[in-house]
Write an enzyme that holds these catalytic residues in place. Sequence first.
Site, PDB file in Angstrom:
ATOM      1  N   LYS A   2       0.866  -1.183   0.000  1.00  0.00           N
ATOM      2  CA  LYS A   2       0.000   0.000   0.000  1.00  0.00           C
ATOM      3  C   LYS A   2       0.891   1.218   0.000  1.00  0.00           C
ATOM      4  CE  LYS A   2      -4.535   0.463   0.352  1.00  0.00           C
ATOM      5  NZ  LYS A   2      -5.452  -0.628   0.039  1.00  0.00           N
TER       6      LYS A   2
HETATM    7  N1  GLU Z   1      -7.086  -0.237  -3.105  1.00  0.00           N
HETATM    8  C1  GLU Z   1      -7.848  -1.424  -3.386  1.00  0.00           C
HETATM    9  C2  GLU Z   1      -7.902  -2.332  -2.168  1.00  0.00           C
HETATM   10  O1  GLU Z   1      -7.772  -1.903  -1.051  1.00  0.00           O
HETATM   11  C3  GLU Z   1      -7.403  -2.107  -4.657  1.00  0.00           C
HETATM   12  C4  GLU Z   1      -5.975  -2.546  -4.720  1.00  0.00           C
HETATM   13  C5  GLU Z   1      -5.552  -3.054  -6.079  1.00  0.00           C
HETATM   14  O2  GLU Z   1      -6.390  -3.127  -6.967  1.00  0.00           O
HETATM   15  O3  GLU Z   1      -4.375  -3.366  -6.224  1.00  0.00           O
HETATM   16  O4  GLU Z   1      -8.143  -3.509  -2.283  1.00  0.00           O
END
Ligand code: GLU
Length: 432
Positions: free
Chosen positions: A122
């Site tokens: 993240k």
């Molecule tokens: N931000 C989204 C999540 O928390 C998607 C992450 C992604 O598609 O890599 O799952």
Amino acid sequence: MPSIIRPFDQDVDGHTEWDGPMFKLAQRQFLNAAKVMDLDENVRDRLLFPQRSLMVSFPCRRDEYDEVETVFGYRVQHVLTMGPTKGGIRYHEDVSLGEVSALAMWMTWKCALMELPFGGAKGGIRIDPSKLSRHELQRMTRRFTMEIIDMIGPDRDIPAPDLGTNEQVMAWIMDTYSQQVGHAVPEIVTGKPVVLGGSLGRTEATGRGLIYLVCEAANHLGIDLKHSTAVVQGFGNVGSNAARFLAENGTKIVGVSDVSTGIHNPKGLELNSLHEYLDQHGVLKGFPGGQEVTNSELLELDCDILAPCALQNQISAHNAGRLKCKLLAEGANGPTSLEADQILQDNGVFVLPDILGNAGGVTVSYFEWVQDTQNFTWTLEEINNRLHKIMVGAFQRTLLRSQRDKLDMRTAALIEGIERVAKAKLLRGLFP
Ligand code: GLU
């Protein structure tokens, strides 16, 4: 043998570098599951902290040319064992290393639960994006991309949208990365515009996936969606699509909210009018088709299905006992505290936990990455069919484990994910 390090949960002040309420929640959830599944202690301690954490500060030039602000950014990779790491980039004024690390850990369990070949990551910038002009947002995004460029890559770590970012931000990241390597690299990010190699169905995938699960859970619980009511907290990408797909299944939406207010109408809200109002006014406040309630009142409204699709830390010991829903469908990451989980369980509320509930997004991100790396495109029908199959499969595995081992759905989902990662770690062994 005596340990060569100070115990993992203490430094001189009793803190770790990643400290913060969200990281503590992620760690406690993990330790709880690790205990239930009797996880190997060595593996447990490896998974308790992220493998790589990058913190950067960099200048952002405002549109007033001589104003420069220093902003803080993060990229955290939790587990590198499973393949490249994967996870969104969040722009929010509360972003911190602890928050991003918690979200990275949840991404690991989420990807493993869905059987996707990724570890969790993240990133984020501590900024309120609504206060920036489009030019400022673009400059900041490009500079941040340069700051983390050694850490990301189509085979290393693939960013995606999260809170406060969207497909335009992904397009700028893709362009900045591509400029550096000298050719277009669409597979560096997912959730980008379709003309740049984005996948059909990615934008609405999180909301769609959540409602696929709601249909499964309703079936399991004997709830008839056509005669049910739902409240959706948050009307961004996830919340608005969740409301739309619920309504398409015949469920009456009796409450929605955004940062400005909650809106309640027991007779049902008109989604088209809500969107029209939002287009004109930017926020829900003042919407004439319902009564205004606060965000916390919204959670306690009478309904069959409650879908928190906004921020973390919404359902705690303080309000969990007052929730009226039968089904809690978590579209947001980390909306529920551990203490609240216990109360919900005692009250018989069926929970679709975040790592399962919102996994539709990363699942279609995986499809996007596969299409980009193969130079191939799938139809929307293919995407949705594959998404449905993966979501239902993960739901069935989680439900089965929860019934077999008499666990709540969150612990069952976590164990499903953790078990896969632990197995992979033990098979790869240690280097050197
Ligand atoms: N931000 C989204 C999540 O928390 C998607 C992450 C992604 O598609 O890599 O799952």
